[in-house]
Write a protein that holds these residues in place. Structure first.
Motif, mmCIF file in Angstrom:
data_model
loop_
_atom_site.group_PDB
_atom_site.id
_atom_site.type_symbol
_atom_site.label_atom_id
_atom_site.label_comp_id
_atom_site.label_asym_id
_atom_site.label_seq_id
_atom_site.Cartn_x
_atom_site.Cartn_y
_atom_site.Cartn_z
ATOM 1 N N GLY A 145 -18.598 -10.087 -25.718
ATOM 2 C CA GLY A 145 -18.608 -10.216 -26.528
ATOM 3 C C GLY A 145 -19.763 -11.550 -27.345
ATOM 4 N N LYS A 146 -19.545 -12.370 -26.225
ATOM 5 C CA LYS A 146 -20.443 -13.936 -26.090
ATOM 6 C C LYS A 146 -21.495 -13.114 -25.330
ATOM 7 C CE LYS A 146 -17.569 -16.799 -23.375
ATOM 8 N NZ LYS A 146 -17.397 -18.277 -23.750
ATOM 9 N N PHE A 147 -21.989 -12.504 -24.323
ATOM 10 C CA PHE A 147 -23.364 -11.747 -23.986
ATOM 11 C C PHE A 147 -23.202 -10.712 -24.900
ATOM 12 C CE2 PHE A 147 -24.579 -8.300 -22.069
ATOM 13 C CZ PHE A 147 -25.520 -8.719 -21.039
ATOM 14 N N ILE A 148 -23.135 -10.551 -25.790
ATOM 15 C CA ILE A 148 -24.029 -9.268 -26.478
ATOM 16 C C ILE A 148 -24.631 -10.200 -28.179
ATOM 17 C CG2 ILE A 148 -23.323 -7.216 -28.146
ATOM 18 C CD1 ILE A 148 -21.268 -5.908 -26.614
ATOM 19 N N GLU A 149 -23.616 -10.637 -27.948
ATOM 20 C CA GLU A 149 -24.848 -11.999 -29.095
ATOM 21 C C GLU A 149 -25.371 -12.725 -28.955
ATOM 22 O OE1 GLU A 149 -21.584 -15.142 -31.031
ATOM 23 O OE2 GLU A 149 -20.041 -13.097 -31.389
ATOM 24 N N ALA A 150 -25.113 -13.157 -27.326
ATOM 25 C CA ALA A 150 -26.288 -13.634 -26.373
ATOM 26 C C ALA A 150 -27.836 -13.397 -26.778
ATOM 27 C CB ALA A 150 -25.783 -14.194 -25.958
ATOM 28 N N VAL A 151 -27.891 -11.801 -26.465
ATOM 29 C CA VAL A 151 -28.517 -10.889 -26.008
ATOM 30 C C VAL A 151 -29.334 -10.557 -27.713
ATOM 31 C CG1 VAL A 151 -29.188 -8.529 -25.293
ATOM 32 C CG2 VAL A 151 -27.987 -10.008 -23.551
ATOM 33 N N ILE A 152 -28.389 -9.886 -28.640
ATOM 34 C CA ILE A 152 -29.429 -10.266 -29.270
ATOM 35 C C ILE A 152 -30.058 -10.715 -30.379
ATOM 36 C CG2 ILE A 152 -27.930 -9.034 -32.019
ATOM 37 C CD1 ILE A 152 -25.996 -7.874 -31.405
ATOM 38 N N ASP A 153 -29.558 -12.280 -30.290
ATOM 39 C CA ASP A 153 -30.042 -13.695 -30.432
ATOM 40 C C ASP A 153 -31.566 -13.842 -29.905
ATOM 41 O OD1 ASP A 153 -28.414 -13.860 -32.076
ATOM 42 O OD2 ASP A 153 -26.587 -15.363 -31.270
ATOM 43 N N GLY A 154 -31.791 -12.481 -28.803
ATOM 44 C CA GLY A 154 -33.078 -13.002 -28.109
ATOM 45 C C GLY A 154 -33.223 -13.516 -26.530
ATOM 46 N N HIS A 155 -31.746 -14.139 -26.581
ATOM 47 C CA HIS A 155 -31.588 -15.314 -24.820
ATOM 48 C C HIS A 155 -30.983 -13.028 -23.908
ATOM 49 C CE1 HIS A 155 -31.468 -17.677 -27.179
ATOM 50 N NE2 HIS A 155 -30.465 -17.617 -27.616
ATOM 51 N N TYR A 156 -32.382 -13.247 -22.687
ATOM 52 C CA TYR A 156 -32.341 -12.182 -21.592
ATOM 53 C C TYR A 156 -32.699 -12.704 -20.274
ATOM 54 C CZ TYR A 156 -34.007 -9.859 -26.265
ATOM 55 O OH TYR A 156 -34.073 -9.948 -27.094
ATOM 56 N N GLU A 157 -33.206 -14.491 -20.078
ATOM 57 C CA GLU A 157 -32.903 -14.528 -19.033
ATOM 58 C C GLU A 157 -31.676 -15.088 -18.803
ATOM 59 O OE1 GLU A 157 -35.567 -14.874 -16.721
ATOM 60 O OE2 GLU A 157 -36.728 -13.363 -18.559
ATOM 61 N N VAL A 158 -30.815 -14.583 -17.166
ATOM 62 C CA VAL A 158 -29.747 -14.896 -16.667
ATOM 63 C C VAL A 158 -29.040 -17.292 -17.353
ATOM 64 C CG1 VAL A 158 -27.861 -15.366 -14.839
ATOM 65 C CG2 VAL A 158 -29.078 -13.915 -15.422
ATOM 66 N N ALA A 159 -30.631 -17.291 -16.944
ATOM 67 C CA ALA A 159 -30.473 -19.216 -16.915
ATOM 68 C C ALA A 159 -30.149 -19.294 -18.492
ATOM 69 C CB ALA A 159 -31.512 -19.621 -16.485
ATOM 70 N N GLU A 160 -31.091 -18.722 -19.359
ATOM 71 C CA GLU A 160 -30.645 -18.407 -20.530
ATOM 72 C C GLU A 160 -29.179 -18.101 -21.183
ATOM 73 O OE1 GLU A 160 -33.561 -17.835 -23.790
ATOM 74 O OE2 GLU A 160 -34.413 -16.174 -21.738
ATOM 75 N N LEU A 161 -28.600 -17.217 -20.884
ATOM 76 C CA LEU A 161 -27.829 -16.827 -21.408
ATOM 77 C C LEU A 161 -26.274 -17.373 -20.667
ATOM 78 C CD1 LEU A 161 -27.814 -13.171 -20.689
ATOM 79 C CD2 LEU A 161 -27.852 -13.999 -22.622
ATOM 80 N N VAL A 162 -25.932 -17.487 -19.459
ATOM 81 C CA VAL A 162 -25.868 -19.222 -18.896
ATOM 82 C C VAL A 162 -25.276 -20.478 -20.509
ATOM 83 C CG1 VAL A 162 -24.828 -20.840 -17.374
ATOM 84 C CG2 VAL A 162 -25.853 -18.271 -16.296
ATOM 85 N N GLU A 163 -26.926 -20.692 -20.068
ATOM 86 C CA GLU A 163 -26.668 -22.067 -21.275
ATOM 87 C C GLU A 163 -26.564 -21.741 -23.060
ATOM 88 O OE1 GLU A 163 -30.152 -24.934 -23.842
ATOM 89 O OE2 GLU A 163 -30.376 -23.508 -21.349
ATOM 90 N N VAL A 164 -26.171 -20.957 -23.517
ATOM 91 C CA VAL A 164 -26.293 -20.409 -24.327
ATOM 92 C C VAL A 164 -24.710 -20.426 -24.488
ATOM 93 C CG1 VAL A 164 -26.263 -18.604 -26.405
ATOM 94 C CG2 VAL A 164 -28.406 -19.368 -25.338
ATOM 95 N N THR A 165 -23.832 -19.780 -23.597
ATOM 96 C CA THR A 165 -22.654 -18.787 -23.895
ATOM 97 C C THR A 165 -21.575 -19.705 -22.794
ATOM 98 O OG1 THR A 165 -22.848 -17.579 -21.446
ATOM 99 C CG2 THR A 165 -23.390 -16.290 -23.332
ATOM 100 N N GLY A 166 -21.725 -20.175 -22.179
ATOM 101 C CA GLY A 166 -21.240 -20.913 -21.060
ATOM 102 C C GLY A 166 -20.521 -20.753 -19.593
ATOM 103 N N MET A 167 -21.310 -19.314 -19.810
ATOM 104 C CA MET A 167 -20.538 -18.887 -18.455
ATOM 105 C C MET A 167 -20.590 -18.859 -17.516
ATOM 106 S SD MET A 167 -20.001 -15.378 -20.824
ATOM 107 C CE MET A 167 -20.477 -14.264 -20.025
#
Length: 192
Positions: A145-167
């Protein structure tokens, strides 16, 4: 890059670039709205391949040379970049503008495949359905769920996704693969 990996990279580079470019041209023809400022499909495809190579060499999209050939890595990276471009804010901004103006912003002026306003809205509906399917595939899985929300919000790079999701990066890659498997299972059930 370690010397052994660099040698393997150099050996596989020419064929990998050819394969990635061929695939990028195919996808750019299918999705002409990812053109950006490029004049032709071929130019835009080259831009995606150059970006994939840059990300690989910078280590932002590391190549796992023991598990995948360079061609497969570059093709996957190009596919990801094109997918991101399709969903980018720029594409979404243009998609909410006048549908009749879509043809004025084509990437390939030789490829005469005009999109009607009806086709434009059907394409937009299909994208919304994919988003809905992704949430259905995620189910109660918090990381998905966190991954999908982050991608829909326009975060695509792994570094961005790590920062936004905390994963962690590993959790991001695992979530991506899990989502692919679950969505494939849903699509397979739908065909029966």
């Amino acid at each position: 890059m370690e010397p052994v990996v660099a040698e393997q990279f150099e050996r596989e580079l020419e064929g990998a670039v050819e394969a990635a470019t061929a695939r990028a041209i195919k996808w750019c023809k299918i999705y002409p709205w990812v053109g950006g400022t490029s004049v032709t499909v071929k130019d835009r495809a080259f831009e995606f391949v150059r970006e994939a190579l840059t990300l690989t060499l910078q280590g932002r999209r590391p190549w796992k040379n023991n598990s995948v050939p360079l061609a497969g890595h570059l093709i996957g990276t190009v596919q990801s970049l094109i997918s991101n471009a399709i969903r980018s804010a720029d594409a979404q901004t243009r998609s909410t503008d006048d549908p009749a103006a879509i043809n004025e912003d084509r990437v390939d002026p030789i490829n005469t495949r005009p999109q009607t306003p009806e086709g434009f809205y059907l394409s937009k509906e299909a994208c919304e359905q994919i988003e809905s399917d992704a949430y259905a595939a995620a189910g109660e899985d918090e990381n998905l769920g966190k991954f999908i929300e982050a991608v829909i919000d326009g975060h695509y790079e792994v570094a961005e996704l790590v920062e936004v999701t905390g994963m962690s990066a590993d959790q991001i890659y695992a979530a991506k693969e899990k989502l692919k498997r679950r969505r494939a299972a849903i699509l397979k059930k739908g065909k029966k």
